[in-house]
Design a protein around this motif. Structure first.
Motif, short mmCIF file in Angstrom:
data_model
loop_
_atom_site.label_atom_id
_atom_site.label_comp_id
_atom_site.label_asym_id
_atom_site.label_seq_id
_atom_site.Cartn_x
_atom_site.Cartn_y
_atom_site.Cartn_z
N PHE A 110 0.84 -1.20 0.00
CA PHE A 110 0.00 0.00 0.00
C PHE A 110 0.87 1.24 0.00
CE2 PHE A 110 -1.83 -3.62 2.02
CZ PHE A 110 -3.09 -3.70 1.46
N ARG A 111 0.67 2.11 -0.98
CA ARG A 111 1.42 3.37 -1.01
C ARG A 111 0.46 4.47 -1.46
NH1 ARG A 111 7.12 1.58 -4.04
NH2 ARG A 111 7.45 -0.24 -2.71
N TYR A 112 0.50 5.59 -0.74
CA TYR A 112 -0.35 6.71 -1.13
C TYR A 112 0.32 7.43 -2.29
CZ TYR A 112 -4.00 10.14 -0.64
OH TYR A 112 -5.09 10.94 -0.89
N ASP A 113 0.27 6.79 -3.44
CA ASP A 113 0.93 7.26 -4.65
C ASP A 113 -0.09 8.00 -5.50
OD1 ASP A 113 3.02 7.40 -6.48
OD2 ASP A 113 3.52 5.27 -6.24
N LYS A 114 0.36 8.69 -6.55
CA LYS A 114 -0.58 9.37 -7.45
C LYS A 114 -1.10 8.34 -8.45
CE LYS A 114 -0.82 13.41 -10.35
NZ LYS A 114 0.03 13.94 -11.42
N LYS A 117 -2.27 4.68 -14.72
CA LYS A 117 -2.12 3.32 -15.23
C LYS A 117 -0.76 2.75 -14.80
CE LYS A 117 -2.79 0.48 -19.23
NZ LYS A 117 -2.78 0.32 -20.67
N GLY A 118 -0.79 1.61 -14.14
CA GLY A 118 0.46 0.99 -13.69
C GLY A 118 0.98 1.55 -12.37
N ARG A 119 0.21 2.47 -11.77
CA ARG A 119 0.60 3.01 -10.46
C ARG A 119 -0.64 3.05 -9.60
NH1 ARG A 119 5.14 5.32 -8.88
NH2 ARG A 119 5.92 5.55 -10.99
N TYR A 120 -0.66 2.22 -8.58
CA TYR A 120 -1.86 2.07 -7.77
C TYR A 120 -1.54 2.30 -6.29
CZ TYR A 120 -2.90 -0.34 -12.10
OH TYR A 120 -3.03 -0.65 -13.42
N ARG A 121 -2.58 2.47 -5.50
CA ARG A 121 -2.37 2.61 -4.05
C ARG A 121 -2.35 1.26 -3.36
NH1 ARG A 121 -5.66 8.32 -3.17
NH2 ARG A 121 -4.00 9.53 -4.17
N ASP A 124 0.34 -5.37 -6.14
CA ASP A 124 0.91 -6.65 -5.72
C ASP A 124 2.37 -6.79 -6.12
OD1 ASP A 124 -1.86 -7.26 -5.15
OD2 ASP A 124 -1.13 -9.32 -4.97
N GLN A 125 3.09 -7.48 -5.29
CA GLN A 125 4.48 -7.80 -5.62
C GLN A 125 4.73 -9.28 -5.35
OE1 GLN A 125 6.96 -5.27 -3.16
NE2 GLN A 125 7.15 -3.72 -4.76
N VAL A 126 5.66 -9.85 -6.10
CA VAL A 126 6.29 -11.11 -5.72
C VAL A 126 7.76 -10.80 -5.55
CG1 VAL A 126 4.66 -12.66 -6.88
CG2 VAL A 126 6.62 -11.79 -8.15
N VAL A 254 19.74 4.52 -8.93
CA VAL A 254 19.86 4.56 -7.46
C VAL A 254 18.67 3.92 -6.76
CG1 VAL A 254 21.41 6.50 -7.29
CG2 VAL A 254 18.97 6.92 -7.45
N ARG A 255 17.53 3.83 -7.44
CA ARG A 255 16.30 3.25 -6.90
C ARG A 255 15.73 4.11 -5.77
NH1 ARG A 255 14.06 -0.56 -8.29
NH2 ARG A 255 13.54 -1.39 -6.25
N GLY A 256 14.45 3.85 -5.47
CA GLY A 256 13.71 4.79 -4.63
C GLY A 256 13.90 4.65 -3.13
N ASN A 277 7.53 2.14 -16.37
CA ASN A 277 7.96 0.92 -17.06
C ASN A 277 8.87 0.02 -16.21
OD1 ASN A 277 10.42 2.15 -17.15
ND2 ASN A 277 10.65 2.08 -19.37
N ALA A 278 9.12 0.41 -14.95
CA ALA A 278 9.90 -0.46 -14.07
C ALA A 278 9.02 -1.62 -13.62
CB ALA A 278 10.41 0.31 -12.86
N VAL A 279 9.40 -2.83 -13.97
CA VAL A 279 8.59 -3.98 -13.58
C VAL A 279 9.17 -4.69 -12.36
CG1 VAL A 279 7.42 -4.43 -15.77
CG2 VAL A 279 9.72 -5.34 -15.41
N GLY A 280 10.36 -4.32 -11.96
CA GLY A 280 10.92 -4.94 -10.76
C GLY A 280 12.32 -4.43 -10.51
N GLY A 281 12.77 -4.66 -9.30
CA GLY A 281 14.13 -4.22 -9.00
C GLY A 281 14.51 -4.63 -7.60
P1 AMP Z 1 10.00 -0.87 -5.18
O1 AMP Z 1 9.50 -1.63 -3.99
O2 AMP Z 1 9.66 0.58 -5.15
O3 AMP Z 1 11.42 -1.17 -5.49
O4 AMP Z 1 9.16 -1.41 -6.41
C1 AMP Z 1 9.34 -2.67 -7.00
C2 AMP Z 1 8.35 -2.81 -8.14
O5 AMP Z 1 7.02 -2.72 -7.62
C3 AMP Z 1 8.42 -1.68 -9.15
O6 AMP Z 1 9.38 -1.95 -10.14
C4 AMP Z 1 7.01 -1.69 -9.73
O7 AMP Z 1 6.90 -2.66 -10.74
C5 AMP Z 1 6.16 -2.10 -8.55
N1 AMP Z 1 5.51 -0.92 -7.94
C6 AMP Z 1 6.03 -0.04 -7.04
N2 AMP Z 1 5.13 0.89 -6.71
C7 AMP Z 1 4.00 0.60 -7.40
C8 AMP Z 1 2.69 1.19 -7.48
N3 AMP Z 1 2.34 2.26 -6.77
N4 AMP Z 1 1.77 0.62 -8.30
C9 AMP Z 1 2.10 -0.50 -9.03
N5 AMP Z 1 3.30 -1.08 -8.99
C10 AMP Z 1 4.24 -0.55 -8.18
#
Ligand code: AMP
Length: 430
Positions: A110-114, A117-121, A124-126, A254-256, A277-281
């Motif tokens: 959960f992130r209070y993001d803006k 498309k592709g950015r949600y509050r 899911d992650q694996v 540098v990543r977030g 376009n970042a799908v993982g890191g």
């Molecule tokens: P992070 O934990 O910030 O390193 O993010 C790892 C991956 O999670 C990113 O590369 C995105 O694919 C995805 N991700 C991060 N924040 C969001 C978000 N607000 N909505 C959708 N996917 C996200």
């Protein structure tokens, strides 16, 4: 009485079919890959003491702006997890398992993001984390596992890697960086000048063109790596070469999150819009366990954004689905309580995916349902079959139909499925 209709909140959505099946497929595939590489699963709680996440670094947006935090009825300061790594390190500190501790996870953050498309509050992650080893060969394995998921999905991705060096060398580099950006401050955006005050490292991956142009010429951290960190990074590059994993070295990566040191990496999908376009890191976080009150154990891992990876698969025309939801549709024209009901249950217990129509619909309507379902085989039972103790097994692809004794239901269905290409076992999904 006042009527209200409710909708999902901004940045959240219902994941319906067929997207839910795609999500399930990805998570299952990932879990199998991770388990096959010696990782055990962890299912941490979705909320923790806010301090667990505060340790991720106050200078990162995830902590300073995006945490969903609240006070519970017991007066505790709580936050919904914005990512898994902190929880995994907290769990390590709590249970002290033997090292290296290799875990994988899947679930929502959960992130209070803006929202866009592709950015949600809620997203899911694996991911995986390994705690307790400094070995740079492990960094390579970690990266290769993420790459393997994308390969198995058939998704083309680009991998960038960098080394952020050791924490000991960080203050000196930050000072070099700060004075570089300060001497170019008049060209920076206002937002970038504010970031400069907090953490100049964050400016390296600035998105605004005016800031990015200045960042591109900044002194790179790769030029100031300590010998150990430099050797480790060389091993990572050689290891990736040995595994034939393509990458580019990007000194601006540098990543977030602030907890990274040494190896960092990011995968992007060219089919998505640049901003999302970042799908993982992931990368190394050798100080995080200690920051959470644990022993000085190093860590390395990654998280893959499930929602975005699925969007990227869609953009690349990868369906990830089998052709039909079920293999058999049962058509019951008798309306008796012990015909269709019993047949469907028998098929399901035999491991055959089966469904049926309800509400005593006409034969024609049930046939339509069967067609729409995409099931390759239909089992039909009408008054004739009932009287004769038989069922009709129909190939929905070939249009052929045969009546078989009721006792031969499973054999006939299996051979019908084999003729139509076999039951969908979930393997053939591309
Ligand atoms: P992070 O934990 O910030 O390193 O993010 C790892 C991956 O999670 C990113 O590369 C995105 O694919 C995805 N991700 C991060 N924040 C969001 C978000 N607000 N909505 C959708 N996917 C996200």
């Amino acid at each position: 009485m006042a009527r209200s209709t409710f909708q999902t909140l901004p940045g959240t959505r219902d994941i319906l079919e067929p997207d839910a099946s795609r999500l399930r497929h990805l998570v299952t595939l990932f879990g199998d890959l991770a388990a096959g590489a010696g990782f055990g699963q962890i299912v941490p709680p979705m909320f923790e003491d806010i301090e667990v996440f505060a340790r991720l670094g106050e200078a990162s947006d995830v902590v300073s702006k995006e945490l969903y935090s609240f006070e519970d009825k017991g007066g505790r300061s709580i936050a919904l997890r914005p990512e898994f790594t902190a929880s995994v390190c907290r769990a390590f500190t709590q249970y002290r398992p033997t090292t290296p501790w290799k875990t994988w996870y899947a679930g929502s953050n959960f992130r209070y993001d803006k929202p866009q498309k592709g950015r949600y509050r809620q997203f899911d992650q694996v991911g995986i984390e390994v705690i307790g080893s400094h070995d740079p060969q492990l960094d390579v394995e970690v990266i290769a596992l993420a790459q393997r998921l994308f390969d198995e999905l058939g998704l083309a991705v680009e991998l960038r890697i960098n080394s952020l060096g050791d924490f000991a060398g960080r203050p000196a580099y930050l000072e070099t960086l700060r004075s570089y950006f300060e001497s170019n401050a008049e060209g920076l955006s206002e937002a970038a000048r504010a970031t400069l005050e907090v953490n100049p490292l964050r400016l390296l991956d600035a998105k605004r063109p005016q800031d990015a142009a200045i960042a591109a010429a900044a002194p790179t951290i790769l030029d100031s790596l300590a010998p150990d960190a430099e050797a480790a990074f060389a091993t990572v590059r050689r290891g990736l070469d040995a595994l034939k994993v393509d990458y580019v070295v990007d000194p601006l990566l540098v990543r977030g999150l602030d907890y990274y040191n040494r190896t960092t990496f990011e995968f992007s999908a060219p089919g998505l819009e640049a901003a999302q376009n970042a799908v993982g890191g992931g990368g190394r976080y050798d100080g995080l366990v200690e920051a959470l009150g644990g022993p000085a154990e190093p860590g390395v891992g990654f998280a893959i954004g499930v929602d975005r990876t699925l969007l990227a698969c869609e953009a690349a025309g990868l369906s990830l689905l089998s052709d039909s939801a079920v293999d058999v549709w049962v058509i019951d024209a008798t309306g008796a309580v012990d015909t269709g009901l019993v047949l469907v249950e028998e098929l399901r217990r035999a491991g055959i995916r089966a469904d049926r129509s309800y509400d005593g619909r006409s034969l024609k309507a049930q046939m339509k349902n069967a067609n729409r379902s995409g099931a390759p085989v239909a089992v039909i039972v009408g008054e004739d079959e009932l009287a004769a103790g038989t069922v009709s097994v129909r190939s929905m692809t070939g249009g052929t139909q045969e009546q078989v004794p009721r006792g031969q239901l499973l054999t006939a269905v299996r051979s019908g499925l084999a003729q139509s290409g076999g039951p969908k076992d979930g393997e053939d999904r591309t």
